[in-house]
Design a protein around this motif. Structure first.
Motif, mmCIF file in Angstrom:
data_model
loop_
_atom_site.group_PDB
_atom_site.id
_atom_site.type_symbol
_atom_site.label_atom_id
_atom_site.label_comp_id
_atom_site.label_asym_id
_atom_site.label_seq_id
_atom_site.Cartn_x
_atom_site.Cartn_y
_atom_site.Cartn_z
ATOM 1 N N LEU A 314 0.804 -1.044 0.074
ATOM 2 C CA LEU A 314 0.094 0.060 0.038
ATOM 3 C C LEU A 314 1.198 1.252 -0.177
ATOM 4 C CD1 LEU A 314 -2.606 -1.256 2.500
ATOM 5 C CD2 LEU A 314 -3.248 -0.364 0.206
ATOM 6 N N GLY A 315 1.865 1.324 0.726
ATOM 7 C CA GLY A 315 2.909 2.410 0.878
ATOM 8 C C GLY A 315 3.556 2.878 -0.480
ATOM 9 N N THR A 316 3.803 1.550 -1.087
ATOM 10 C CA THR A 316 4.553 1.672 -2.378
ATOM 11 C C THR A 316 3.624 2.237 -3.467
ATOM 12 O OG1 THR A 316 6.408 0.041 -1.747
ATOM 13 C CG2 THR A 316 6.103 0.537 -3.963
ATOM 14 N N THR A 317 2.450 1.444 -3.509
ATOM 15 C CA THR A 317 1.526 2.007 -4.480
ATOM 16 C C THR A 317 1.178 3.568 -4.283
ATOM 17 O OG1 THR A 317 0.614 -0.071 -4.368
ATOM 18 C CG2 THR A 317 -0.665 1.330 -5.421
ATOM 19 N N THR A 318 0.769 3.982 -3.048
ATOM 20 C CA THR A 318 0.583 5.449 -2.716
ATOM 21 C C THR A 318 1.669 6.226 -3.401
ATOM 22 O OG1 THR A 318 -0.558 4.604 -0.883
ATOM 23 C CG2 THR A 318 0.282 7.068 -1.003
ATOM 24 N N ALA A 319 3.087 5.795 -2.984
ATOM 25 C CA ALA A 319 4.177 6.705 -3.454
ATOM 26 C C ALA A 319 4.184 6.909 -5.087
ATOM 27 C CB ALA A 319 5.438 6.378 -2.918
ATOM 28 N N VAL A 320 4.327 5.815 -5.624
ATOM 29 C CA VAL A 320 4.310 5.658 -7.035
ATOM 30 C C VAL A 320 3.120 6.436 -7.758
ATOM 31 C CG1 VAL A 320 4.143 4.252 -9.277
ATOM 32 C CG2 VAL A 320 5.744 3.655 -7.118
ATOM 33 N N SER A 321 1.959 6.261 -7.224
ATOM 34 C CA SER A 321 0.682 6.813 -7.957
ATOM 35 C C SER A 321 0.928 8.478 -7.534
ATOM 36 C CB SER A 321 -0.502 6.292 -7.217
ATOM 37 O OG SER A 321 -0.477 5.098 -7.312
ATOM 38 N N ALA A 322 1.294 8.793 -6.423
ATOM 39 C CA ALA A 322 1.345 10.203 -6.268
ATOM 40 C C ALA A 322 2.449 10.813 -7.055
ATOM 41 C CB ALA A 322 1.765 10.637 -4.807
ATOM 42 N N ALA A 323 3.668 10.229 -7.213
ATOM 43 C CA ALA A 323 4.430 10.821 -8.078
ATOM 44 C C ALA A 323 4.009 10.938 -9.647
ATOM 45 C CB ALA A 323 5.648 9.814 -8.124
ATOM 46 N N THR A 324 3.311 9.841 -10.003
ATOM 47 C CA THR A 324 2.854 9.724 -11.624
ATOM 48 C C THR A 324 1.583 11.011 -11.557
ATOM 49 O OG1 THR A 324 2.926 7.487 -11.520
ATOM 50 C CG2 THR A 324 1.631 8.523 -13.020
#
Length: 438
Positions: A314-324
């Motif tokens: 969840l944390g990794t998905t949040t970070a990648v999604s926010a950067a995108t």
């Protein structure tokens, strides 16, 4: 040509917050609400340190209006003796009086800060209400916030009681509060903070949203509606896509926070202290299902391996999604005709803090959850959530509510149409504030 220039100027200036009383008569109310949200954030941080220092079960009773800490040696002895009658003492019999005082003060400070927050909210609310300074349509929001604050105290004691019961006396593992109740307590705090932040941001935007309207209804000079009406079809579509992404990431952040509560509640951060793999495995399948946990869904919330793996994903998905999303809204060419400066800045911050939060989480894990890093990681989740809320709010000019009102305005301006908002309907600021996020 003139319309294009007007749109360019409106986008260039955006919808800045009105923080000066001469421009926004409700600015003091907004500052009070946002100040209260800051205190709630501080309380969340203190609560995190209280948990990390294992101080949460040091006070074994609850008084709604609070109390002073023990004031002399005899009072401290009586408090310590009371603590010794509860299950946690069975696992901490080497504790000295000084060590007990240390954990007691953390828990006492956390509880008393909660009461300070209550006073800081209620007293100004009464003052502003008596002087009729609460913006039209925000009365129920204030009542909701009051109820949420009061409920938070009850949920906190309900959580603590889960670690004080006699049924915990024979626990082999370290006695902790129920991870489910911990998640409820943290979730309630984040919900209260988010509602305060959204409310404060909304009140700061009243001059942009209402302009020369009366009784909370839109006026003809509403900058927010003007912006919504001025966007091209393509720009509107793109901005709505970015807004939907921001809503999704804000929701994903909330889910990640909840999963973090289960990591904390199960002390799962002190296992699998490697990254990106978990002890040389991408998915430790053999450890993720404990046959003794019945029904099986409890593994999602009580199994150390499963809980930590969920939080990592969840944390990794949040970070990648926010950067995108930050790239989409701040760098993509389409953003020039759809994003205000406030949105661009918000997206830039959101992408940065989300990646930073993931990095801080990894660092905390690799160092076996030191108090300082772990407390900063919890506080970082609030920063990510705040950034997401700010972006969603800044993009309200393409929310379904604003676009619907803009379309009504445009339709009423056509030959044979009805002037104003259509059929005498008054659309209030409160309806926008409550619906614009949908």
């Amino acid at each position: 040509m003139a319309a294009k220039e007007a749109l360019s100027n409106l986008l260039a200036k955006g919808l800045p917050s009105a923080t000066v009383k001469s421009v926004n008569p409700y600015a003091p109310v907004a500052k009070w609400i946002l100040g209260t949200s800051g205190l709630v954030a501080g309380m969340v941080h203190i609560g995190g340190v209280t948990r990390l220092t294992k101080s949460g079960l040091s006070m074994t009773d609850w008084k709604p209006f609070g109390s002073f800490p023990p004031m002399n040696e005899q009072a401290w002895k009586e408090e310590f003796d009371r603590y010794k009658t509860f299950p946690e003492w069975q696992q901490r019999k080497s504790m000295t009086m000084e060590e007990f005082q240390y954990i007691y003060y953390w828990e006492w400070g956390h509880r008393m800060l909660g009461r300070v927050v209550g006073v800081v909210f209620v007293a100004p609310w009464a003052y502003f209400a008596l002087r009729k300074r609460i913006p039209a349509g925000y009365g129920n929001r204030m009542r909701l916030l009051f109820a949420m604050g009061g409920t938070q105290g009850l949920v906190g004691w309900w959580m603590v009681k889960s670690g004080l019961g006699e049924d915990r006396r024979n626990d082999r593992k370290e006695i902790r509060v129920s991870p489910y109740r911990l998640a409820a307590h943290l979730g309630m705090a984040f919900a209260t903070y988010s509602t305060l932040l959204w409310t404060g941001l909304g009140i700061l935007q009243i001059p942009n949203d209402v302009a020369n309207g009366s009784n909370g209804s839109f006026g003809t000079n509403s900058k927010t509606l003007a912006l919504a009406q001025s966007l091209t079809k393509e720009a509107t579509k793109y901005a709505r896509k970015v807004r939907s992404g921001a809503i999704a990431i804000t929701g994903l952040t909330a889910v990640t926070v909840a999963s973090g509560a289960f990591v904390a509640g199960n002390d799962a951060g002190n296992a699998y202290n490697t990254f990106p793999k978990m002890n040389d495995q991408w998915i430790p399948k053999d450890d993720m299902i404990d046959p003794d946990l019945v029904p099986a869904y409890r593994n999602m919330f009580e199994n150390t391996a499963m809980v930590q793996w969920n939080h990592r994903v969840l944390g990794t998905t949040t970070a990648v999604s926010a950067a995108t999303l930050a790239f989409m809204g701040a760098v993509h060419p389409m953003a020039r005709n759809a994003m205000t400066p406030q949105v661009v800045k918000g997206l830039t911050v959101l992408g940065g803090v989300a990646v930073g939060q993931m990095s801080l989480g990894i660092l905390t894990l690799l160092n076996y959850v030191p108090v300082g890093l772990a407390a900063a990681h919890q506080l970082g989740s609030l920063v990510v959530l705040s950034s997401g809320i700010y972006v969603v709010h800044s993009l309200r000019y393409v929310s379904p509510t604003f676009l619907r009102i803009a379309n009504q305005r445009m339709a009423s301006a056509l030959p044979g149409g009805v002037s104003g908002l259509g059929a005498g309907r008054s659309t209030t600021v409160s309806s926008i504030a409550m619906k614009a996020h949908k």
